[in-house]
Design a protein around this motif. Structure first.
Motif, mmCIF file in Angstrom:
data_model
loop_
_atom_site.group_PDB
_atom_site.id
_atom_site.type_symbol
_atom_site.label_atom_id
_atom_site.label_comp_id
_atom_site.label_asym_id
_atom_site.label_seq_id
_atom_site.Cartn_x
_atom_site.Cartn_y
_atom_site.Cartn_z
ATOM 1 N N TRP A 111 59.218 -71.693 -44.392
ATOM 2 C CA TRP A 111 59.689 -72.556 -43.319
ATOM 3 C C TRP A 111 59.219 -73.996 -43.517
ATOM 4 O O TRP A 111 58.233 -74.263 -44.182
ATOM 5 N N VAL A 112 60.006 -74.903 -42.923
ATOM 6 C CA VAL A 112 59.630 -76.315 -42.831
ATOM 7 C C VAL A 112 59.468 -76.621 -41.347
ATOM 8 O O VAL A 112 60.436 -76.567 -40.590
ATOM 9 N N ARG A 113 58.258 -76.912 -40.964
ATOM 10 C CA ARG A 113 57.936 -77.172 -39.560
ATOM 11 C C ARG A 113 58.027 -78.674 -39.306
ATOM 12 O O ARG A 113 57.470 -79.471 -40.063
ATOM 13 N N LEU A 114 58.721 -79.057 -38.237
ATOM 14 C CA LEU A 114 58.990 -80.464 -37.968
ATOM 15 C C LEU A 114 58.496 -80.878 -36.596
ATOM 16 O O LEU A 114 58.728 -80.168 -35.603
ATOM 17 N N TRP A 115 57.779 -82.000 -36.546
ATOM 18 C CA TRP A 115 57.432 -82.685 -35.302
ATOM 19 C C TRP A 115 58.124 -84.044 -35.291
ATOM 20 O O TRP A 115 58.412 -84.609 -36.351
ATOM 21 N N HIS A 116 58.340 -84.561 -34.093
ATOM 22 C CA HIS A 116 58.766 -85.954 -34.018
ATOM 23 C C HIS A 116 57.551 -86.854 -34.212
ATOM 24 O O HIS A 116 56.410 -86.453 -33.978
ATOM 25 N N GLU A 117 57.811 -88.078 -34.669
ATOM 26 C CA GLU A 117 56.707 -89.016 -34.883
ATOM 27 C C GLU A 117 55.935 -89.267 -33.592
ATOM 28 O O GLU A 117 54.707 -89.391 -33.612
ATOM 29 N N ASP A 118 56.632 -89.331 -32.458
ATOM 30 C CA ASP A 118 55.969 -89.472 -31.152
ATOM 31 C C ASP A 118 55.651 -88.078 -30.612
ATOM 32 O O ASP A 118 56.188 -87.645 -29.592
ATOM 33 N N PHE A 119 54.786 -87.354 -31.301
ATOM 34 C CA PHE A 119 54.551 -85.967 -30.912
ATOM 35 C C PHE A 119 53.768 -85.847 -29.612
ATOM 36 O O PHE A 119 53.638 -84.757 -29.061
ATOM 37 N N ASP A 120 53.235 -86.982 -29.114
ATOM 38 C CA ASP A 120 52.531 -86.951 -27.834
ATOM 39 C C ASP A 120 53.488 -87.095 -26.659
ATOM 40 O O ASP A 120 53.080 -86.961 -25.503
ATOM 41 N N ARG A 121 54.773 -87.364 -26.950
ATOM 42 C CA ARG A 121 55.756 -87.515 -25.892
ATOM 43 C C ARG A 121 56.624 -86.264 -25.800
ATOM 44 O O ARG A 121 56.590 -85.387 -26.668
ATOM 45 N N ASN A 122 57.438 -86.210 -24.761
ATOM 46 C CA ASN A 122 58.281 -85.042 -24.526
ATOM 47 C C ASN A 122 59.585 -85.166 -25.322
ATOM 48 O O ASN A 122 60.679 -85.141 -24.766
ATOM 49 N N VAL A 123 59.437 -85.311 -26.658
ATOM 50 C CA VAL A 123 60.574 -85.432 -27.565
ATOM 51 C C VAL A 123 60.792 -84.089 -28.251
ATOM 52 O O VAL A 123 59.893 -83.588 -28.936
ATOM 53 N N ILE A 124 61.969 -83.516 -28.051
ATOM 54 C CA ILE A 124 62.286 -82.202 -28.608
ATOM 55 C C ILE A 124 63.326 -82.374 -29.707
ATOM 56 O O ILE A 124 64.393 -82.967 -29.481
ATOM 57 N N LEU A 125 63.016 -81.866 -30.895
ATOM 58 C CA LEU A 125 63.954 -81.919 -32.008
ATOM 59 C C LEU A 125 64.949 -80.773 -31.874
ATOM 60 O O LEU A 125 64.562 -79.624 -31.653
ATOM 61 N N VAL A 126 66.231 -81.091 -32.028
ATOM 62 C CA VAL A 126 67.270 -80.063 -31.965
ATOM 63 C C VAL A 126 68.025 -80.067 -33.293
ATOM 64 O O VAL A 126 68.234 -81.124 -33.893
ATOM 65 N N PRO A 127 68.410 -78.896 -33.803
ATOM 66 C CA PRO A 127 69.086 -78.843 -35.117
ATOM 67 C C PRO A 127 70.464 -79.499 -35.070
ATOM 68 O O PRO A 127 71.241 -79.266 -34.133
ATOM 69 N N ASP A 128 70.755 -80.291 -36.072
ATOM 70 C CA ASP A 128 72.041 -80.969 -36.184
ATOM 71 C C ASP A 128 73.036 -80.030 -36.875
ATOM 72 O O ASP A 128 73.423 -80.233 -38.028
ATOM 73 N N LEU A 129 73.473 -79.003 -36.160
ATOM 74 C CA LEU A 129 74.335 -77.974 -36.736
ATOM 75 C C LEU A 129 75.710 -78.511 -37.107
ATOM 76 O O LEU A 129 76.374 -77.959 -37.992
ATOM 77 N N ASP A 130 76.144 -79.583 -36.437
ATOM 78 C CA ASP A 130 77.461 -80.143 -36.742
ATOM 79 C C ASP A 130 77.520 -80.765 -38.132
ATOM 80 O O ASP A 130 78.625 -81.043 -38.637
ATOM 81 N N SER A 131 76.367 -80.997 -38.753
ATOM 82 C CA SER A 131 76.351 -81.627 -40.078
ATOM 83 C C SER A 131 76.578 -80.635 -41.206
ATOM 84 O O SER A 131 76.668 -81.037 -42.370
ATOM 85 N N TYR A 132 76.658 -79.332 -40.894
ATOM 86 C CA TYR A 132 76.856 -78.303 -41.912
ATOM 87 C C TYR A 132 78.256 -77.714 -41.790
ATOM 88 O O TYR A 132 78.824 -77.647 -40.690
ATOM 89 N N LEU A 133 78.808 -77.282 -42.915
ATOM 90 C CA LEU A 133 80.143 -76.701 -42.899
ATOM 91 C C LEU A 133 80.191 -75.424 -42.081
ATOM 92 O O LEU A 133 81.122 -75.176 -41.335
ATOM 93 N N SER A 134 79.172 -74.565 -42.248
ATOM 94 C CA SER A 134 79.155 -73.296 -41.539
ATOM 95 C C SER A 134 77.714 -72.858 -41.320
ATOM 96 O O SER A 134 76.882 -72.949 -42.227
ATOM 97 N N THR A 135 77.420 -72.393 -40.111
ATOM 98 C CA THR A 135 76.053 -71.962 -39.780
ATOM 99 C C THR A 135 76.065 -70.561 -39.175
ATOM 100 O O THR A 135 75.289 -70.251 -38.276
ATOM 101 N N GLY A 136 76.967 -69.702 -39.668
ATOM 102 C CA GLY A 136 77.045 -68.344 -39.157
ATOM 103 C C GLY A 136 75.846 -67.503 -39.544
ATOM 104 O O GLY A 136 74.993 -67.910 -40.345
#
Length: 330
Positions: A111-136
């Motif tokens: 796995w690749v674990r990701l935090w936002h640079e402002d990890f002290d704030r309420n910033v939630i990373l969401v996957p950019d699924l629209d950037s892939y051809l298929s995510t089934g």
């Protein structure tokens, strides 16, 4: 700004891996691209960037370069939104704990674990699924099609969230990520190429087992056969000692690879060979110098019983060890 009372801010994030390899039993070296999308108004005052919290200090880690920054316009039900997409090229070594108990019949979830640079704030990373051809469910995405894994095959890839819980606030009052904060993971499930591990580990053990059986077949009490075969107690022990060191060197290599892991499945076969080597030495000794009823049983038809029982014993124990090792996954 921000804190526990700050409303959540969602940042679309994607990843594409171009290389993935094991630099050690616990370290994964990766390279590829990470991108994030920021919209005007929604992400004002939010830093541009991310953190790989599991990256370790090594010659192959620490490379994170911004490679592109493009303006975007996106049509939404609420109207046209403008902003920018930023991409970084990343090279990193990630330290993760893996279970090698079933080696070499194992698979790994990298796995690749990701935090936002402002990890002290309420910033939630969401996957950019629209950037892939298929995510089934059965699709593999976010990984280079021609990636070279060196003895591994990719089964699937997917995003997931894990809720983080820390016993510290990192010195930040009202740290929002301390309890049940969703962290984004990009997971790649890989399966070991069994044939490569088989040739590397099991073939030498099979050769040793066959040579040990050949040594056992030379054990005899017939004088003419002893002369033709050159079989005596000294020669048999010398051959067993040589085979022991072959097994020991191979076992040491496996143990060095998984030094902090409990006994793995493959090691049971080395332990079996140790027992078999000792058993052949003991049987040979009592066959030659033993007295009494037990010695007579061993000498029946010039040791036919233990010679016939060699392969059923070794293969039978190997099957039992395999069943015990994988009983929990069957």
């Amino acid at each position: 700004g921000g804190g526990a009372d700050e409303p959540p801010i969602y940042v679309s994030t994607g990843i594409f891996l171009q290389s993935l390899s094991f630099s050690s039993a616990w370290d994964i070296s990766i390279s590829g691209y990470v991108w994030q999308t920021y919209f005007d108004g929604e992400h004002d005052g939010v830093s541009r960037g991310f953190v790989l919290p599991e990256a370790v200090d090594s010659p192959n880690s620490g490379v994170m370069e911004e490679t592109y920054r493009r303006p975007i316009r996106r049509q939404t039900p609420d109207g046209v939104r403008t902003g920018e997409v930023i991409g970084w090229y990343v090279e990193a070594t990630l330290r993760q704990r893996f279970d090698y108990t079933h080696y070499p019949l194992d698979h790994k979830e990298v796995w690749v674990r990701l935090w936002h640079e402002d990890f002290d704030r309420n910033v939630i990373l969401v996957p950019d699924l629209d950037s892939y051809l298929s995510t089934g469910v059965a699709d593999t995405f976010g990984v280079e099609e021609q990636i070279v894994l060196g003895g591994w095959d990719i089964e699937e890839s997917y995003y997931r969230y894990r809720l983080s819980n820390y016993d510290t606030n990192f010195g930040i009052p009202d740290y929002v990520g301390q309890t049940a904060f969703p962290e984004l993971y990009f997971n790649v499930v890989i399966r070991r190429d069994f044939l490569n591990a088989f040739v590397l580990n099991l073939v030498p053990l099979l050769v040793v087992a066959a040579l040990l059986f050949a040594v056992l077949m030379t054990v005899t009490r017939r004088s003419e056969r002893k002369e033709n075969l050159g079989s005596d107690m000294t020669n048999v022990l010398a051959a067993i000692s040589a085979l022991f060191f072959v097994v020991l060197l191979a076992h040491t290599q496996v143990r060095d690879t998984f030094e902090s892991q409990r006994v793995v499945y493959m090691e049971h076969f080395y332990l079996l060979m140790y027992v078999t080597l000792i058993g052949v030495a003991i049987v040979t000794y009592f066959f030659n110098v033993g007295e009494g009823r037990s010695a007579d049983v061993l000498r029946w038809r010039d040791g036919l019983a233990f010679k016939l029982g060699y392969w059923p014993f070794t293969t039978g124990v190997a099957l039992v060890l395999t069943w015990l090792a994988f009983a929990d996954v069957l």
